[in-house]
Enzyme design. Structure first.
Site, PDB file in Angstrom:
ATOM      1  CB  CYS A   1     -19.596  -6.490  74.958  1.00  0.00           C
ATOM      2  SG  CYS A   1     -20.270  -5.912  73.182  1.00  0.00           S
TER       3      CYS A   1
ATOM      4  CB  CYS B   1     -21.372  -2.370  72.773  1.00  0.00           C
ATOM      5  SG  CYS B   1     -22.696  -3.448  72.025  1.00  0.00           S
TER       6      CYS B   1
ATOM      7  CB  CYS C   1     -23.119  -7.092  75.349  1.00  0.00           C
ATOM      8  SG  CYS C   1     -23.306  -5.555  75.204  1.00  0.00           S
TER       9      CYS C   1
ATOM     10  CB  CYS D   1     -24.836  -6.036  71.168  1.00  0.00           C
ATOM     11  SG  CYS D   1     -23.480  -7.075  71.996  1.00  0.00           S
TER      12      CYS D   1
ATOM     13  CG  ASP E   1     -59.182 -17.927  23.319  1.00  0.00           C
ATOM     14  OD1 ASP E   1     -58.940 -17.214  24.144  1.00  0.00           O
ATOM     15  OD2 ASP E   1     -59.873 -17.473  22.208  1.00  0.00           O
TER      16      ASP E   1
END
Length: 533
Positions: free
Chosen positions: A21, A24, A113, A116, A348
């Site tokens: 793509c 990228c 793509c 990616c 306690d």
């Protein structure tokens, strides 16, 4: 001014040919302009096609109209020849010639793509941003900023490595080099694109230090087995963990990729990576607010109320506890998922806590509401106090995580005062106990009491009784007021715990002594700050 230059042309064409793509491609060309990645996907594709069509002799560079300077550059240096093409069994495959521009343009229309897997395509669009924001708004959180986190499928790292080896070889053929660290990281590029859109839609800024986190978890079932070959090549990198569903975590895969040799990688994984049929899927869109901390002091007036839920062998012994009586109201108002209670020591079940009370803090996990005025906190305190006659709280306030450390700081060095009602088997007169008032800084050796040995390690602890003041009642009863070092076992100091605490009141009076009632009069920890309640 950020630009693609002539040296980028073969990389752009190579990656377009193999189904990568536009965003990228910009990453692998080391373009560091955030603004450029935000351009519409179709415009980026069009610009890259135009870039390839430009006459190389007439145009040395094509510039994109952006302001941000590039943050990463390809290092221009002569390198040795890249690895030879690997056979069809794996590795670097024959791809269309980089001079065949028509092929590049035609193949650029791939839908998903191959690097990616669609993260920088479909998931950067307005529809997905709105889907995320709808999830955030429906969760009904209070927030003034956000931090965005993304979890990517581990196989993306494998595909990224394959694409890098492909580009690296092409660069080597041109006498250039491309270091793996020069490539813009996928997560970084995705956040460049998504942050402004989320910020505009949510109406608050993105801030890396924000306590409100919006997270997206991506998965790609179609390719999830692509990193499995690494377990055979690098078995030491994949260790089973109790809290992990799969050994193929992102960090394990990255570790294996750093370890595996290039030639071994190319034997097992196609280069360039194949084009997938399907996009990634957003498995989860989650919101989480950082914890909020509330502190105060509590008084406990009941001798039948534990500090925390009293459960033995899965069976609840008493219906409530200090922790629950306070936290149930905080949980409701802050709309939190859960809580963690802590305090400066504990009493306690049959011991009251009087005076100014005992400091406590509650961590409220993933609260939906986080903003409270001082007046609202005062009202919340009143609600807690009106709900039960067994406890009361004071100085209720919001604090920071770091401030809670002051409650625990030097806890052993702090002092506490007690009031104990004591019985003796032999008759006593006032003068028989008067000498106790003169004892100062009495050192005790306390072996872990029998009653707590099941949950505390066996040890001998040195503790100090700073002062004592006796108050005669009758021949068999007197009240003793003590100021002690924090962590002193008062009951054991009175009856001796079968000789495990020395000295003790019984040994000092030379008779059998036992404790009937015990009250904590003060816990001398100057925290949290007192409020005008």
């Amino acid at each position: 001014m950020s630009s693609l230059t002539e040296k980028d042309r073969p990389i752009v064409q190579l990656l377009l040919n193999t189904g990568t793509c536009p965003r990228c491609i910009l990453r692998f060309c080391c373009v560091g302009s955030q603004t450029l990645y935000r351009h519409p996907y179709k415009d980026l594709m069009k610009d890259l096609k135009e870039f390839l069509k430009k006459n190389q002799e007439k145009e040395d560079t094509v510039c994109f109209d952006v302001v941000d300077p590039p943050c990463k550059r390809i290092r221009l240096e002569h390198t040795a020849e890249g690895p030879d093409d690997v056979s069809h069994n794996g590795g670097l495959q024959q791809i269309p010639s980089v001079n065949n521009e028509n092929t590049a343009v035609e193949n650029s229309a791939v839908k998903v793509c191959n690097v990616c897997l669609g993260v920088l395509q479909e998931f950067c669009e307005v529809d997905f941003v709105k889907k995320v924001c709808q999830k955030v708004n429906s969760a009904d959180y209070q927030f003034t900023s956000f931090v965005f986190s993304v979890s990517l499928p581990p196989q993306l790292s494998v595909r990224e490595r394959a694409a890098w080896l492909l580009v690296k070889q092409e660069m080597g053929n041109l006498g250039l080099s491309l270091a793996k660290d020069d490539i813009v990281q996928l997560k970084e590029a995705y956040k460049w694109i998504i942050h402004p859109q989320l910020s505009e839609e949510l109406g608050v800024p993105a801030d890396g230090k924000s306590l409100f986190e919006v997270s997206v978890v991506f998965a790609h079932p179609e390719t999830e087995e692509e990193c499995h070959f690494l377990a055979t090549a690098c078995p030491d990198c994949f260790k089973p963990a109790k809290n992990k569903q799969s050994v193929f975590t992102r960090m394990a895969v990255i570790k294996a990729l750093e370890k595996i040799k290039e030639e071994d990688f190319l034997k097992h994984f196609p280069c360039p990576p194949s084009s997938p049929k399907n996009l990634c899927v957003a498995l989860e869109i989650q919101c989480n607010n950082g914890a909020v901390f509330v502190a105060g002091r509590y008084n406990k007036y009941s001798r039948n109320l534990p500090q925390t839920p009293w459960i033995i062998d899965g069976e609840r012994k008493l219906e409530s506890s200090v922790e629950e009586l306070i936290s149930e109201h905080l949980m409701a108002e802050f709309k939190a998922d859960s809580f963690n209670f802590s305090s400066s020591g504990r009493e306690d079940v049959d011991v009251r806590t009087l005076g100014n009370g005992r400091p406590f803090a509650i961590e409220l996990v993933n609260p939906r509401r986080i903003h409270f005025t001082a007046e609202e906190m005062k009202g919340l305190q009143q609600t807690i106090n009106n709900s039960s006659d067994k406890i009361q709280v004071r100085d209720l306030q919001l604090v920071t995580r770091s401030a809670i450390g002051r409650m625990k700081e030097g806890e052993e060095e702090k002092t506490k005062t007690y009031s104990a009602l004591i019985w003796t088997d032999k008759a006593i007169q006032k003068e028989d106990i008067a000498f106790l008032d003169d004892i100062k800084e009495l050192k005790l050796d306390q072996k872990t009491p029998l009653r707590v040995l099941h949950r505390r390690p066996l040890a001998v602890r040195c503790r100090i009784i700073h002062t004592m003041k006796s108050e005669y009642i009758d021949e068999h009863h007197f009240r003793l007021h003590l100021k002690t070092q924090a962590g002193t076992y008062i009951k054991e100091f009175v009856h001796g715990d079968f000789g495990r605490t020395k000295p003790n009141i019984g040994s000092l009076l030379n008779r059998t002594a036992d404790i009937l009632e015990l009250d904590v009069e003060s816990v001398d920890v100057d925290w949290p700050p007192a409020l005008d309640n």
